[in-house]
Enzyme design. Structure first.
Site, PDB file in Angstrom:
ATOM      1  N   CYS A 145      -4.621   2.648  -3.739  1.00 40.53           N
ATOM      2  CA  CYS A 145      -3.344   3.090  -3.118  1.00 40.53           C
ATOM      3  C   CYS A 145      -2.268   2.020  -3.289  1.00 40.53           C
ATOM      4  O   CYS A 145      -1.493   1.748  -2.354  1.00 40.53           O
ATOM      5  CB  CYS A 145      -3.521   3.434  -1.649  1.00 40.53           C
ATOM      6  SG  CYS A 145      -4.687   4.758  -1.375  1.00 40.53           S
ATOM      7  N   HIS A 200       0.881  -1.185   0.000  1.00 44.07           N
ATOM      8  CA  HIS A 200       0.000   0.000   0.000  1.00 44.07           C
ATOM      9  C   HIS A 200       0.911   1.226   0.000  1.00 44.07           C
ATOM     10  O   HIS A 200       2.014   1.192   0.540  1.00 44.07           O
ATOM     11  CB  HIS A 200      -0.838  -0.045   1.281  1.00 44.07           C
ATOM     12  CG  HIS A 200      -1.898   0.989   1.380  1.00 44.07           C
ATOM     13  ND1 HIS A 200      -1.643   2.283   1.768  1.00 44.07           N
ATOM     14  CD2 HIS A 200      -3.236   0.928   1.165  1.00 44.07           C
ATOM     15  CE1 HIS A 200      -2.764   2.973   1.784  1.00 44.07           C
ATOM     16  NE2 HIS A 200      -3.756   2.171   1.422  1.00 44.07           N
ATOM     17  N   ASP A 236       3.099  -4.808   7.893  1.00 43.30           N
ATOM     18  CA  ASP A 236       1.925  -3.940   7.796  1.00 43.30           C
ATOM     19  C   ASP A 236       0.710  -4.852   7.933  1.00 43.30           C
ATOM     20  O   ASP A 236       0.339  -5.563   7.002  1.00 43.30           O
ATOM     21  CB  ASP A 236       1.952  -3.222   6.446  1.00 43.30           C
ATOM     22  CG  ASP A 236       0.683  -2.427   6.198  1.00 43.30           C
ATOM     23  OD1 ASP A 236      -0.231  -2.478   7.048  1.00 43.30           O
ATOM     24  OD2 ASP A 236       0.600  -1.774   5.148  1.00 43.30           O
ATOM     25  N   LYS A 273     -10.171  -0.446  10.539  1.00 44.59           N
ATOM     26  CA  LYS A 273     -10.268  -1.654   9.715  1.00 44.59           C
ATOM     27  C   LYS A 273     -10.601  -2.879  10.559  1.00 44.59           C
ATOM     28  O   LYS A 273     -10.755  -3.974  10.026  1.00 44.59           O
ATOM     29  CB  LYS A 273      -8.965  -1.878   8.951  1.00 44.59           C
ATOM     30  CG  LYS A 273      -8.727  -0.811   7.874  1.00 44.59           C
ATOM     31  CD  LYS A 273      -7.697  -1.256   6.890  1.00 44.59           C
ATOM     32  CE  LYS A 273      -7.035  -0.121   6.170  1.00 44.59           C
ATOM     33  NZ  LYS A 273      -7.853   0.465   5.102  1.00 44.59           N
ATOM     34  N   GLN A 299      -4.483  -5.129   6.810  1.00 44.12           N
ATOM     35  CA  GLN A 299      -5.547  -5.977   6.252  1.00 44.12           C
ATOM     36  C   GLN A 299      -5.715  -7.288   7.008  1.00 44.12           C
ATOM     37  O   GLN A 299      -6.660  -8.024   6.755  1.00 44.12           O
ATOM     38  CB  GLN A 299      -5.271  -6.283   4.777  1.00 44.12           C
ATOM     39  CG  GLN A 299      -5.416  -5.073   3.874  1.00 44.12           C
ATOM     40  CD  GLN A 299      -6.813  -4.458   3.917  1.00 44.12           C
ATOM     41  OE1 GLN A 299      -7.790  -5.133   4.238  1.00 44.12           O
ATOM     42  NE2 GLN A 299      -6.915  -3.183   3.585  1.00 44.12           N
TER      43      GLN A 299
HETATM   44  N1  PLP Z   1      -1.646  -0.755   4.688  1.00 39.57           N
HETATM   45  C1  PLP Z   1      -2.582  -1.432   4.034  1.00 39.57           C
HETATM   46  C2  PLP Z   1      -2.272  -2.813   3.544  1.00 39.57           C
HETATM   47  C3  PLP Z   1      -3.843  -0.863   3.825  1.00 39.57           C
HETATM   48  O1  PLP Z   1      -4.774  -1.560   3.167  1.00 39.57           O
HETATM   49  C4  PLP Z   1      -4.084   0.441   4.305  1.00 39.57           C
HETATM   50  C5  PLP Z   1      -5.388   1.090   4.053  1.00 39.57           C
HETATM   51  O2  PLP Z   1      -6.130   0.708   3.197  1.00 39.57           O
HETATM   52  C6  PLP Z   1      -3.075   1.103   4.996  1.00 39.57           C
HETATM   53  C7  PLP Z   1      -1.871   0.473   5.177  1.00 39.57           C
HETATM   54  C8  PLP Z   1      -3.271   2.479   5.528  1.00 39.57           C
HETATM   55  O3  PLP Z   1      -4.224   2.505   6.524  1.00 39.57           O
HETATM   56  P1  PLP Z   1      -4.775   3.906   7.084  1.00 39.57           P
HETATM   57  O4  PLP Z   1      -5.265   4.670   5.897  1.00 39.57           O
HETATM   58  O5  PLP Z   1      -5.852   3.507   8.030  1.00 39.57           O
HETATM   59  O6  PLP Z   1      -3.624   4.582   7.761  1.00 39.57           O
END
Ligand code: PLP
Length: 403
Positions: free
Chosen positions: A361, A119, A196, A222, A199
């Site tokens: 993203c 992401h 990370d 999430k 998900q």
């Molecule tokens: N990492 C992953 C894999 C994501 O899917 C997302 C958001 O969709 C993020 C990081 C970023 O999360 P946030 O926008 O809640 O900071």
């Protein structure tokens, strides 16, 4: 306790109030659980005060609630101690924190590995670090089905790899990363590992000690909690070795006119007033999640995912981005040549189907698949067969209307 989708759905006020809604965008934001709203309201109406500053009883109640939330997050992740939990405003803030704080310990020429599947929030901060500090940024490629291709991992790491930051689960393909292989290679090279988990957390509590990395990041919104709060877990010795990222109140040991010294973690990384009520709400979500039987929930999520992939396979020329089968999270992205995902999502919306179309993203990953945008359906514990059948019917309709 009942684990049917209907009984779970009834616990989410927005979903309970909109029975016609087929919400298939939980990878972007999951719906908020009733217990979270109750916990936030209770906190704000009984214990609202700043934390770590006041000595009056109300402030002590706020301190207690906030520190209990930290303990809950530690239990949810099976962290070594609550001091390994840093509250942030979300996964993005946690990832930026590590790229800055760990980045400050790197020398020009040191190497950081990320993957093509990241992401943007685990991609852009490392590019920024490279441009600021002269580190080398190397990408782990993906195979045709979107899984991280670890065949050449040792070569990619080279002799100066200090850090590997990868997604535990792709927000586009649902592919799980082979974390064990990455951690083993990193340990051999003396490199640290960040996962990370944005998900992953929606699909059950995690065990950071079993996963074996050094850092873990996720967002509250999430995993059925509030927005504006997230967690960075860091192994105690890894956090201790890092300088702070943001400066301000609460993160210092002492400030003189000449210089400042730092508090120990986690306070070192929580400059300013933290998201107190949000942390309390997140803890309520995590407590609720820890009462669930995830074997039952995952079995249903997997069955719905399988049914969706089978249904999509019947659509001529549809291209599924990601694993066709095997272990995967229930996040299903696809491209139908000639139909723009925004148009598809608009037609679906008219049928009360909420899906996301776009680059999610993850532009480098989409470029690797040779597409600019795709449509994504993400399945959570409150979804059922009716959602999947409605989506497959909605796609027939979109193809008729848009062709
Ligand atoms: N990492 C992953 C894999 C994501 O899917 C997302 C958001 O969709 C993020 C990081 C970023 O999360 P946030 O926008 O809640 O900071």
């Amino acid at each position: 306790m009942s684990h049917t989708a209907a009984s779970l759905r009834a616990q989410f006020p927005l979903l309970a109030a909109t029975p016609e809604l087929h919400y298939l965008d939980s990878a972007a934001t999951a719906q908020i659980h009733r217990t979270v709203l109750d916990a936030v309201l209770h906190h704000e109406t009984t214990s609202r005060a700043n934390v770590l500053r006041g000595t009056y009883r109300l402030a002590e109640a706020a301190d207690l609630a906030y520190e209990q939330a930290r303990q809950t997050a530690a239990r949810f992740l099976n962290a070594g101690s609550a001091d390994e939990i840093v509250f942030t405003s979300g996964a993005t803030a946690a990832l930026n924190l590590v790229s800055h704080a760990f980045g400050a310990t790197l020398q020009p020429g040191d190497r950081v590995l990320i993957s093509v599947a990241e992401h943007h929030s685990n991609f852009v901060p490392w590019q920024m670090l490279r441009d600021r500090c002269g580190i080398e940024l190397t990408l782990i490629p993906v195979s045709a089905d979107g899984r991280l291709d670890l065949e050449r991992l040792a070569d990619l790491m080279g002799s100066r790899c200090r850090f590997i930051a990868v997604t535990q689960c792709s927000n586009v393909t649902g592919a799980w990363t082979d974390v064990a292989a990455i951690v083993a290679a990193a340990r051999e090279a003396g490199a640290r590992v960040l996962l990370d988990g944005a998900q992953a957390v929606q699909h059950g509590p995690q065990d950071v000690q079993a996963l074996g990395g050094d850092f873990y990041a996720f967002s509250g919104h999430k995993c059925f909690g509030p927005g504006g709060v997230g967690v960075l877990w860091g192994r105690a010795e890894a956090l201790t070795q890092m300088p702070p990222f943001l400066g301000g109140g609460g993160m210092i040991a002492e400030v003189t006119p000449e210089a400042s010294t730092w508090a120990a973690p986690p306070q070192r990384f929580e400059a300013g007033t933290p998201p107190i009520a949000q942390a309390v709400g997140l803890a309520a979500a995590l407590e609720w999640m820890m009462t669930l039987d995830w074997t039952v929930i995952r079995a249903r999520e997997d069955a719905l995912c399988k049914r969706l992939i089978e249904g999509l396979a019947r659509i001529p020329s549809l291209h599924l981005l990601g694993p066709q089968n095997g272990e995967r999270a229930p996040i299903v992205s696809f491209d139908i040549p000639g139909l723009h995902p925004h148009d598809i999502c608009q037609v679906l919306d008219a049928q009360s189907l909420a899906l996301r179309g776009g680059h999610h993203c993850a532009q480098p990953l989409l470029a690797a698949f040779g597409v600019e945008a795709c449509t994504r359906a993400s399945i959570a514990l409150y979804n059922d067969e009716a959602d999947i059948e409605a989506l497959l019917g909605g796609l027939d309709c979109a193809r008729r209307e848009l062709s």
